[in-house]
Write a protein that holds these residues in place. Structure first.
Motif, mmCIF file in Angstrom:
data_model
loop_
_atom_site.group_PDB
_atom_site.id
_atom_site.type_symbol
_atom_site.label_atom_id
_atom_site.label_comp_id
_atom_site.label_asym_id
_atom_site.label_seq_id
_atom_site.Cartn_x
_atom_site.Cartn_y
_atom_site.Cartn_z
ATOM 1 N N MET B 1 47.498 10.561 60.840
ATOM 2 C CA MET B 1 48.254 11.695 61.378
ATOM 3 C C MET B 1 47.702 13.017 60.865
ATOM 4 S SD MET B 1 52.315 12.473 60.883
ATOM 5 C CE MET B 1 52.910 14.151 60.779
ATOM 6 N N GLU B 2 47.551 13.929 61.775
ATOM 7 C CA GLU B 2 47.001 15.249 61.431
ATOM 8 C C GLU B 2 48.150 16.229 61.202
ATOM 9 O OE1 GLU B 2 43.932 17.598 60.490
ATOM 10 O OE2 GLU B 2 43.626 15.605 61.370
ATOM 11 N N ILE B 3 48.089 16.927 60.078
ATOM 12 C CA ILE B 3 49.141 17.901 59.786
ATOM 13 C C ILE B 3 48.747 19.246 60.367
ATOM 14 C CG2 ILE B 3 50.384 19.098 57.949
ATOM 15 C CD1 ILE B 3 50.915 16.090 58.238
ATOM 16 N N PRO B 6 51.278 24.823 59.232
ATOM 17 C CA PRO B 6 50.641 25.443 58.059
ATOM 18 C C PRO B 6 51.535 25.397 56.822
ATOM 19 C CG PRO B 6 51.294 27.108 59.670
ATOM 20 C CD PRO B 6 51.473 25.780 60.328
ATOM 21 N N TYR B 8 52.699 22.894 55.612
ATOM 22 C CA TYR B 8 52.407 21.664 54.873
ATOM 23 C C TYR B 8 50.918 21.463 54.671
ATOM 24 C CZ TYR B 8 57.172 20.679 56.367
ATOM 25 O OH TYR B 8 58.512 20.746 56.592
ATOM 26 N N PHE B 9 50.153 22.523 54.844
ATOM 27 C CA PHE B 9 48.707 22.373 54.911
ATOM 28 C C PHE B 9 48.065 22.306 53.529
ATOM 29 C CE2 PHE B 9 44.644 23.587 57.063
ATOM 30 C CZ PHE B 9 44.726 22.603 58.035
#
Lengths: 224, 224
Positions: B1-3, B6, B8-9
DNA sequence: ACAAAAGTGTTGACTTTACACCCATGG
DNA sequence: CCATGGGTGTAAAGTCAACACTTTTGT
């Protein structure tokens, strides 16, 4: 800075609060029902993912407010949960905190929630929770036991004062252990943390009991 | 999964170890000299970033081994450091651990390092360190003090045994406080954690002192 | 008047503290 | 033989644990 090394990709931090209260000799913990995936509709401890732009403490407070409406509560670090697969979406390290809240605020609770539901559960009747939250509660309870004998964390349970038999029952409920009435009273008074308000109230007995309060000072060591 | 959010970046977790020893009444902490940016060439506590694919405990052990060569050491959770800007490269939450290691292994240390340098520093002579590591050491020292009275964390300091005056000096060095010789001995013996090896050695006094060892059991509470 | 819980005091056991003398060794 | 630190015992103070009776109120 962009992180390219997959070893460090997509990590996050969960802040998680175990908030306890004691009502009529029953120790309870605050749970919220999740309204999003993952674990949608499951009960969980209040908490969530830390933002990038907030201090850890602030994230904890924010999450707690969003999920339960609670503000102004003292929380202490409890433990860290760092198994690789404790979250199934991405790598999340969980940081758990411990707090105690008084019965007054219990009732306010339901009016301020943002989560689909929030409620108190007796600690021997906890449902199957999201993530590793069952384990976290168990761990926090141990810490709570330590905290009530090593610090006066229970002060927050009785903002309006308490009778000695009443607080004794609270200690007994949490520690699962009975104390001698006379010795308990003597010990508690000898600590110098509480004072007699010269009021009396009926707690349980027929004879009215004296109402005590915690002194304001922040002295924090060696209760019991 | 790609976060994508921003908020949670690019978060990461630092595992950090404060490892103490006591030599001739001096409490020392283990530091390593950083060979990479950020803080290149600065001294720092051993530790580093957690990998995605390892449990927190494993990351701690790995980092410690890489940076100092130390393996097989018991570490306990100490604290969590979560200020937004504690790392200037990206958002890192620091998780600190506490350990104690014996003098024997101190000497082995320099042969196994991967870091450009590793050395012991007396706690009242710590240089300016990378990140918030000065603060972490201070915090860990407090925890160490608690640990030596509440648990037998010092057992690892004396793998080959110890004399009672010797371990007393160690307690005194860490707690910055003196004990009565007779009472200290009586208390320590009454705990039942140590036994007389029937050997004698010369430690400091002119009269040889009895050599004691910790029993193997893992009993872990209420020392002193 | 009685049931139910609150409040109080004393004693013995145990723990902690304070303290003084003798012992073994190296120089 | 003496200086240095190691080893031991005891008495007083303080803390903890156990325990029984009286008081106040509601019914």
């Amino acid at each position: 800075m962009e992180i390219k090394n997959p070893l460090y990709f997509n990590q996050g931090i969960h802040v998680i609060a175990s908030i306890f209260t004691v009502e009529k000799g029953i120790v309870k913990v605050l749970l919220v029902r999740r309204c999003n995936e993952p674990f949608k509709d499951k009960w969980a401890l209040p908490g969530g993912a830390l933002y990038n732009n907030e201090d850890l403490d602030d994230g904890l407070k924010r999450e707690l407010k969003e999920k339960t409406g609670i503000t102004n509560i003292d929380l202490e670090l409890c433990n860290v949960f760092g198994k690789v697969n404790r979250s199934n979406i991405m790598r999340m390290v969980g940081i758990s905190y411990l707090g105690v809240i008084d019965n007054e605020r219990v009732s306010i609770l339901n009016k301020t929630q943002k989560t689909s539901d929030a409620d108190w559960f007796a600690i021997d009747n906890i449902p199957d929770l999201a993530y590793d939250h069952n384990e976290i509660i168990k761990d926090s309870l141990e810490k709570l036991k330590e905290s009530i004998v090593n610090s006066n964390i229970l002060r927050t349970l009785f903002p309006n004062g308490f009778t000695i038999p009443e607080i004794q029952k609270t200690y007994e409920a949490i520690l699962n252990k009975n104390f001698d009435r006379r010795n308990f009273r003597r010990k508690l008074l000898s600590l110098g943390l509480i004072y007699d308000t010269n009021k009396e109230i009926n707690f349980e007995g027929k004879k009215p009991a004296k109402l005590y309060k915690f002194k304001e000072e922040i002295s924090n060591k060696n209760v019991l």
